[in-house]
Design a protein around this motif. Structure first.
Motif, PDB file in Angstrom:
ATOM      1  N   GLY A 164     -18.471   6.681  12.632  1.00 52.59           N
ATOM      2  CA  GLY A 164     -17.954   6.535  11.273  1.00 52.59           C
ATOM      3  C   GLY A 164     -16.442   6.520  11.225  1.00 52.59           C
ATOM      4  O   GLY A 164     -15.841   5.707  10.501  1.00 52.59           O
ATOM      5  N   VAL A 165     -15.810   7.400  11.988  1.00 53.03           N
ATOM      6  CA  VAL A 165     -14.349   7.453  12.006  1.00 53.03           C
ATOM      7  C   VAL A 165     -13.781   6.189  12.647  1.00 53.03           C
ATOM      8  O   VAL A 165     -12.777   5.639  12.187  1.00 53.03           O
ATOM      9  N   ASN A 166     -14.433   5.718  13.700  1.00 52.56           N
ATOM     10  CA  ASN A 166     -13.997   4.486  14.342  1.00 52.56           C
ATOM     11  C   ASN A 166     -14.053   3.312  13.364  1.00 52.56           C
ATOM     12  O   ASN A 166     -13.127   2.498  13.297  1.00 52.56           O
ATOM     13  N   LEU A 167     -15.130   3.237  12.602  1.00 45.58           N
ATOM     14  CA  LEU A 167     -15.267   2.178  11.600  1.00 45.58           C
ATOM     15  C   LEU A 167     -14.155   2.278  10.561  1.00 45.58           C
ATOM     16  O   LEU A 167     -13.561   1.266  10.157  1.00 45.58           O
ATOM     17  N   ALA A 168     -13.855   3.490  10.131  1.00 45.92           N
ATOM     18  CA  ALA A 168     -12.817   3.689   9.120  1.00 45.92           C
ATOM     19  C   ALA A 168     -11.446   3.252   9.634  1.00 45.92           C
ATOM     20  O   ALA A 168     -10.675   2.596   8.916  1.00 45.92           O
ATOM     21  N   ILE A 169     -11.122   3.581  10.868  1.00 47.12           N
ATOM     22  CA  ILE A 169      -9.822   3.221  11.435  1.00 47.12           C
ATOM     23  C   ILE A 169      -9.687   1.709  11.565  1.00 47.12           C
ATOM     24  O   ILE A 169      -8.669   1.116  11.196  1.00 47.12           O
ATOM     25  N   ASN A 170     -10.731   1.069  12.098  1.00 48.71           N
ATOM     26  CA  ASN A 170     -10.686  -0.388  12.248  1.00 48.71           C
ATOM     27  C   ASN A 170     -10.564  -1.081  10.893  1.00 48.71           C
ATOM     28  O   ASN A 170      -9.794  -2.039  10.741  1.00 48.71           O
ATOM     29  N   SER A 171     -11.315  -0.610   9.909  1.00 45.34           N
ATOM     30  CA  SER A 171     -11.268  -1.207   8.575  1.00 45.34           C
ATOM     31  C   SER A 171      -9.888  -1.047   7.951  1.00 45.34           C
ATOM     32  O   SER A 171      -9.377  -1.960   7.291  1.00 45.34           O
ATOM     33  N   LEU A 172      -9.284   0.109   8.160  1.00 45.87           N
ATOM     34  CA  LEU A 172      -7.953   0.386   7.625  1.00 45.87           C
ATOM     35  C   LEU A 172      -6.938  -0.627   8.159  1.00 45.87           C
ATOM     36  O   LEU A 172      -6.159  -1.214   7.399  1.00 45.87           O
ATOM     37  N   CYS A 173      -6.964  -0.846   9.466  1.00 40.70           N
ATOM     38  CA  CYS A 173      -5.998  -1.763  10.086  1.00 40.70           C
ATOM     39  C   CYS A 173      -6.215  -3.200   9.638  1.00 40.70           C
ATOM     40  O   CYS A 173      -5.267  -3.912   9.291  1.00 40.70           O
ATOM     41  N   VAL A 174      -7.462  -3.642   9.646  1.00 36.31           N
ATOM     42  CA  VAL A 174      -7.782  -5.029   9.315  1.00 36.31           C
ATOM     43  C   VAL A 174      -7.428  -5.366   7.874  1.00 36.31           C
ATOM     44  O   VAL A 174      -6.938  -6.460   7.570  1.00 36.31           O
ATOM     45  N   ASP A 175      -7.638  -4.430   6.975  1.00 35.60           N
ATOM     46  CA  ASP A 175      -7.444  -4.699   5.550  1.00 35.60           C
ATOM     47  C   ASP A 175      -5.990  -4.983   5.188  1.00 35.60           C
ATOM     48  O   ASP A 175      -5.710  -5.542   4.131  1.00 35.60           O
ATOM     49  N   VAL A 176      -5.059  -4.633   6.066  1.00 34.68           N
ATOM     50  CA  VAL A 176      -3.641  -4.859   5.790  1.00 34.68           C
ATOM     51  C   VAL A 176      -3.361  -6.335   5.501  1.00 34.68           C
ATOM     52  O   VAL A 176      -2.582  -6.668   4.601  1.00 34.68           O
ATOM     53  N   CYS A 177      -4.013  -7.220   6.242  1.00 31.01           N
ATOM     54  CA  CYS A 177      -3.730  -8.648   6.056  1.00 31.01           C
ATOM     55  C   CYS A 177      -4.152  -9.153   4.684  1.00 31.01           C
ATOM     56  O   CYS A 177      -3.661 -10.184   4.229  1.00 31.01           O
ATOM     57  N   ARG A 178      -5.038  -8.421   4.023  1.00 27.69           N
ATOM     58  CA  ARG A 178      -5.514  -8.850   2.708  1.00 27.69           C
ATOM     59  C   ARG A 178      -4.451  -8.669   1.633  1.00 27.69           C
ATOM     60  O   ARG A 178      -4.335  -9.485   0.721  1.00 27.69           O
ATOM     61  N   TRP A 179      -3.626  -7.602   1.742  1.00 27.51           N
ATOM     62  CA  TRP A 179      -2.692  -7.310   0.658  1.00 27.51           C
ATOM     63  C   TRP A 179      -1.213  -7.407   1.055  1.00 27.51           C
ATOM     64  O   TRP A 179      -0.341  -7.464   0.192  1.00 27.51           O
ATOM     65  N   PHE A 180      -0.915  -7.412   2.364  1.00 25.98           N
ATOM     66  CA  PHE A 180       0.487  -7.440   2.804  1.00 25.98           C
ATOM     67  C   PHE A 180       1.082  -8.841   2.635  1.00 25.98           C
ATOM     68  O   PHE A 180       0.414  -9.830   2.927  1.00 25.98           O
ATOM     69  N   PRO A 181       2.366  -8.920   2.178  1.00 27.36           N
ATOM     70  CA  PRO A 181       3.230  -7.844   1.702  1.00 27.36           C
ATOM     71  C   PRO A 181       2.918  -7.485   0.255  1.00 27.36           C
ATOM     72  O   PRO A 181       2.496  -8.322  -0.534  1.00 27.36           O
ATOM     73  N   GLY A 182       3.154  -6.258  -0.084  1.00 26.53           N
ATOM     74  CA  GLY A 182       2.906  -5.790  -1.438  1.00 26.53           C
ATOM     75  C   GLY A 182       2.731  -4.291  -1.447  1.00 26.53           C
ATOM     76  O   GLY A 182       2.873  -3.614  -0.428  1.00 26.53           O
ATOM     77  N   ARG A 183       2.453  -3.753  -2.619  1.00 22.09           N
ATOM     78  CA  ARG A 183       2.221  -2.324  -2.795  1.00 22.09           C
ATOM     79  C   ARG A 183       3.376  -1.488  -2.247  1.00 22.09           C
ATOM     80  O   ARG A 183       3.175  -0.397  -1.711  1.00 22.09           O
ATOM     81  N   GLY A 184       4.595  -2.038  -2.372  1.00 21.59           N
ATOM     82  CA  GLY A 184       5.773  -1.313  -1.923  1.00 21.59           C
ATOM     83  C   GLY A 184       6.096  -1.506  -0.461  1.00 21.59           C
ATOM     84  O   GLY A 184       7.061  -0.910   0.039  1.00 21.59           O
ATOM     85  N   PHE A 185       5.337  -2.336   0.257  1.00 21.28           N
ATOM     86  CA  PHE A 185       5.579  -2.553   1.675  1.00 21.28           C
ATOM     87  C   PHE A 185       5.923  -4.012   1.941  1.00 21.28           C
ATOM     88  O   PHE A 185       5.205  -4.923   1.526  1.00 21.28           O
ATOM     89  N   ASP A 186       7.037  -4.224   2.640  1.00 15.74           N
ATOM     90  CA  ASP A 186       7.375  -5.564   3.094  1.00 15.74           C
ATOM     91  C   ASP A 186       7.882  -5.541   4.536  1.00 15.74           C
ATOM     92  O   ASP A 186       8.342  -6.548   5.055  1.00 15.74           O
ATOM     93  N   ASP A 187       7.774  -4.381   5.184  1.00 14.00           N
ATOM     94  CA  ASP A 187       8.207  -4.200   6.571  1.00 14.00           C
ATOM     95  C   ASP A 187       6.991  -3.866   7.427  1.00 14.00           C
ATOM     96  O   ASP A 187       6.386  -2.793   7.253  1.00 14.00           O
ATOM     97  N   PRO A 188       6.587  -4.747   8.340  1.00 10.96           N
ATOM     98  CA  PRO A 188       5.413  -4.462   9.179  1.00 10.96           C
ATOM     99  C   PRO A 188       5.510  -3.152   9.943  1.00 10.96           C
ATOM    100  O   PRO A 188       4.514  -2.442  10.113  1.00 10.96           O
ATOM    101  N   ASP A 189       6.707  -2.805  10.408  1.00  9.11           N
ATOM    102  CA  ASP A 189       6.856  -1.563  11.155  1.00  9.11           C
ATOM    103  C   ASP A 189       6.595  -0.334  10.287  1.00  9.11           C
ATOM    104  O   ASP A 189       6.027   0.658  10.751  1.00  9.11           O
ATOM    105  N   ALA A 190       7.007  -0.400   9.036  1.00 13.30           N
ATOM    106  CA  ALA A 190       6.818   0.739   8.140  1.00 13.30           C
ATOM    107  C   ALA A 190       5.336   1.000   7.892  1.00 13.30           C
ATOM    108  O   ALA A 190       4.871   2.144   7.946  1.00 13.30           O
TER     109      ALA A 190
END
Length: 222
Positions: A164-190
């Motif tokens: 379950g934790v592995n699924l959560a971590i992978n989902s967290l990382c992948v979902d970035v491409c759906r909304w980036f840039p936005g939500r106060g973030f425009d720096d990939p490193d941040a």
């Protein structure tokens, strides 16, 4: 395939053409698919971005689906390679997890348009091509899960459910491409640094104050 076996990647050259013309077609298709979706894009739309006729694409890609497969395979393969490269296997699990999550997140932020196509259009693939991409996705999941399991085994992580934790971590990382840039973030490193710390919190890491785990940047070429 067991968790301890690495996925062979020898078929890459038969899927992703290294010719400059094919690479230009894939790049144009990524832009079109990201803007209009796979279903809303025609081969004529892609060819027009390059000033070509649709017929000029056929020597490289016989169909729109074959083109999507090449893009998806290339993107997933790069993520597998990136996670392998960014995993300092001789370090403690917290350092390894932070490094891998940072690299995975940064790729999806830096290449967010490509990431959206790679991650969210794969259902348009043929059953055979879909199965090949799923195997690459499983390898990505295995790479993260090995680290989570290692931390759980040595007591540096407090993990109630490795899967379950592995699924959560992978989902967290992948979902970035759906909304980036936005939500106060425009720096990939941040966002990569933030998600590395969030991953350590998800596994209940006892090393979240370790500078090597939450502060060190890992250089990646994307």
């Amino acid at each position: 395939m067991s968790d301890t076996n690495a996925l062979p990647l020898t078929t890459a050259n038969t899927v992703v053409s290294t010719s400059k013309a094919a690479a230009r077609i894939r790049a144009a298709a990524v832009e079109a698919f990201a803007e209009n979706g796979y279903g809303g894009t025609t081969t004529r739309d892609i060819a027009a971005r390059l000033g070509l006729s649709p017929a000029a694409m056929y020597p490289h890609y016989k169909s729109k689906e074959e083109l999507l497969f090449a893009i998806s395979y290339e993107g997933h393969l790069r993520c597998v390679e990136l996670l392998r490269e960014s995993d300092p296997t001789d370090e403690p699990p917290a350092v390894r997890l932070a490094s891998v999550v940072r690299a995975f997140t940064r790729w999806h932020a830096t290449h967010h348009a490509r990431g959206r196509v790679v991650q969210y259009e794969m259902t348009a693939l043929s059953p055979e091509h879909y199965r090949e991409i799923v195997e690459l996705r499983r390898e990505i999941s295995r790479l993260v899960k090995r680290i989570v399991r290692a931390g759980s085994a040595d007591g540096s992580f407090v993990v109630p459910d490795v899967e379950g934790v592995n699924l959560a971590i992978n989902s967290l990382c992948v979902d970035v491409c759906r909304w980036f840039p936005g939500r106060g973030f425009d720096d990939p490193d941040a966002v990569a640094d933030l998600y590395a710390e969030l991953a350590l919190r998800l596994v209940g890491s006892r090393d979240t104050t370790d500078d090597r785990a939450v502060g060190a940047r890992v250089a990646t070429d994307g």
